[in-house]
Design an enzyme around this catalytic site. Structure first.
Site: not given
Ligand code: ADP
Length: 398
Positions: A10, A87, A176, A237, A381
């Site tokens: 990733n 990923r 996600h 965010r 993940e």
């Protein structure tokens, strides 16, 4: 039986997270992080069967960091590595599932750069470096957006002129996806339900946060959109704001687009609201001590999360359960409780003791008997990426 080792990679802008996953084992054989890449402080940290180590790799870029990884992987697998799963943050409308990486797939991933200009180039760097270092191994891309390609058009279209969608790809993609898929499938198996006949609301709450409605194993709606800024309040965010905010700030404060982007992505969320931190643990401690900003940030975070979950329920015809996951979802009884307090109309109610017990990797139900199911399920993940990679490799060989 041949071991099914998959290396999961990733790549972020200055880091590489990696894990060596054997799906038949619950723990990763090898995992770690190369960070501060491109700087004099670049360092590789890893954990192999429980023992930790690290090594300075001054000025290493992604390619050099992966080269440093090579002997560790060879040692851990004894040369028995089946493939590499990468990923990739954005698959646009082209990639509806994981894809074997060949020159055509590489071109297609490159063409998605306008949709994720910060992430696609580093994802590609990682892929290209891995191809050079492991030329004989199959490489697979697993996309954050792919799971959401099943959204119906009424959920993925913005109310904008059609040409913006048809010619420029302006639509809701969602992110996600790997986590939402893993966690919803786990929730079904945990509850003794068939994944293909089950209906879930998922709250993935990490540094980035999103909700998802999963029906019969398919994503039907999700809170992130064209970019991972839409939707919930996150660490730094803003999530949803008035779409006129950009022009308001430009006109009243003279801010440039870059400044506005930076503020909304890096200085907002619970960090902006609290004026203290983007880290939920710090905010919870400060709230205990009466910090006004931290208290407000937590209230806004939970209310907005509940509002999003309630709106996601429009995509369901029944509710088999609500699932909390991600660093905050897996570890914070306070956030789970405060969120659910806003969901009384969905009849959701938590069991105080069960809620307190589900932290630090403990999974389980946390609802009061007789009320809709609420589960805490740790996401994984890397494992889902390894499973997708393995699934694709098996298809190719069968
Ligand atoms: P990422 O999105 O980077 O993978 P994580 O899923 O690790 O992030 O989640 C990070 C968030 O989880 C941080 O806000 C952190 O404070 C929060 N978190 C971790 N442990 C706890 C805890 N015990 N209580 C509250 N929040 C926690």
């Amino acid at each position: 039986m041949q071991p099914s080792n998959i290396l999961v990679i990733n790549c972020g802008s200055s880091s590489i997270k990696f894990a060596l996953v054997n799906p038949s084992e619950s723990d990763f054989t090898l995992s770690g992080l190369a960070e501060r890449l491109g700087s004099a402080d670049a360092v590789l940290h890893w954990q192999h069967r429980g023992s930790k180590d690290s090594k300075p790799i001054a000025n290493a870029d992604h390619r050099l960091a992966l080269a440093e990884l090579l002997p560790l992987v060879e040692h851990a697998t004894q040369g028995k590595l089946l493939g590499i799963g990468h990923r990739v943050v954005h698959g646009g409308e082209h990639f509806t599932a994981a894809s074997r990486i060949d020159s055509k797939a590489l071109q297609q991933i490159k063409s998605l750069e306008p949709l994720a200009p910060l992430h696609i180039p580093v994802n590609l760097q990682g892929i290209e470096a891995a191809i050079k270092l492991f030329p004989e191994l199959p490489q697979v891309a697993v996309f954050d957006t792919a799971f959401h390609q099943s959204l119906p058009e009424h959920a993925f279209r913005y109310a904008l002129p059609e040409a913006l969608y048809r010619q420029h790809g302006v639509r809701r993609y969602g992110f996600h996806g790997t986590s939402h898929r893993y966690v919803s499938a786990q929730a079904a198996s945990f509850s003794g339900l068939a994944y293909g006949d089950s209906s879930w609301l998922i709250a993935h709450l990490g540094n980035g946060c999103s909700t998802c409605a999963v029906v019969n194993g398919q994503s039907r709606d999700t809170s992130m959109g064209l970019t991972p800024l839409e939707g919930l309040v996150m660490g730094t965010r803003s999530g949803d704001v008035d779409p006129n905010l950009h022009s308001h700030l430009a006109k009243t404060l003279g801010w440039s687009l870059d400044e506005i982007d930076r503020v909304l992505n890096q200085e907002s969320g619970v960090l902006g609201l609290s004026g203290l931190s983007n880290d939920m643990r710090t905010l919870e401690q400060a709230r205990e001590q009466g910090h006004v900003g931290a208290t407000l940030a937590i209230e806004v975070f939970c209310y907005r999360l509940a509002k999003s979950l309630a709106s996601m329920s429009c995509a369901l015809t029944r509710l088999d359960g609500l699932v909390f996951t991600g660093g905050i979802g897996e570890n914070s009884p306070l956030i789970r409780n405060k969120t659910v307090e806003h969901l009384k109309l969905l009849n959701i109610q938590l069991d105080r003791e069960a809620n307190a017990l589900c932290v630090r990797g403990v999974a389980g139900p946390i609802h009061t008997q007789g009320h809709p199911r609420v589960l805490v399920i740790p996401t994984n993940e890397e494992r889902q990426i390894a499973l997708d990679t393995l699934g694709l490799l098996k298809q190719h060989t069968s």
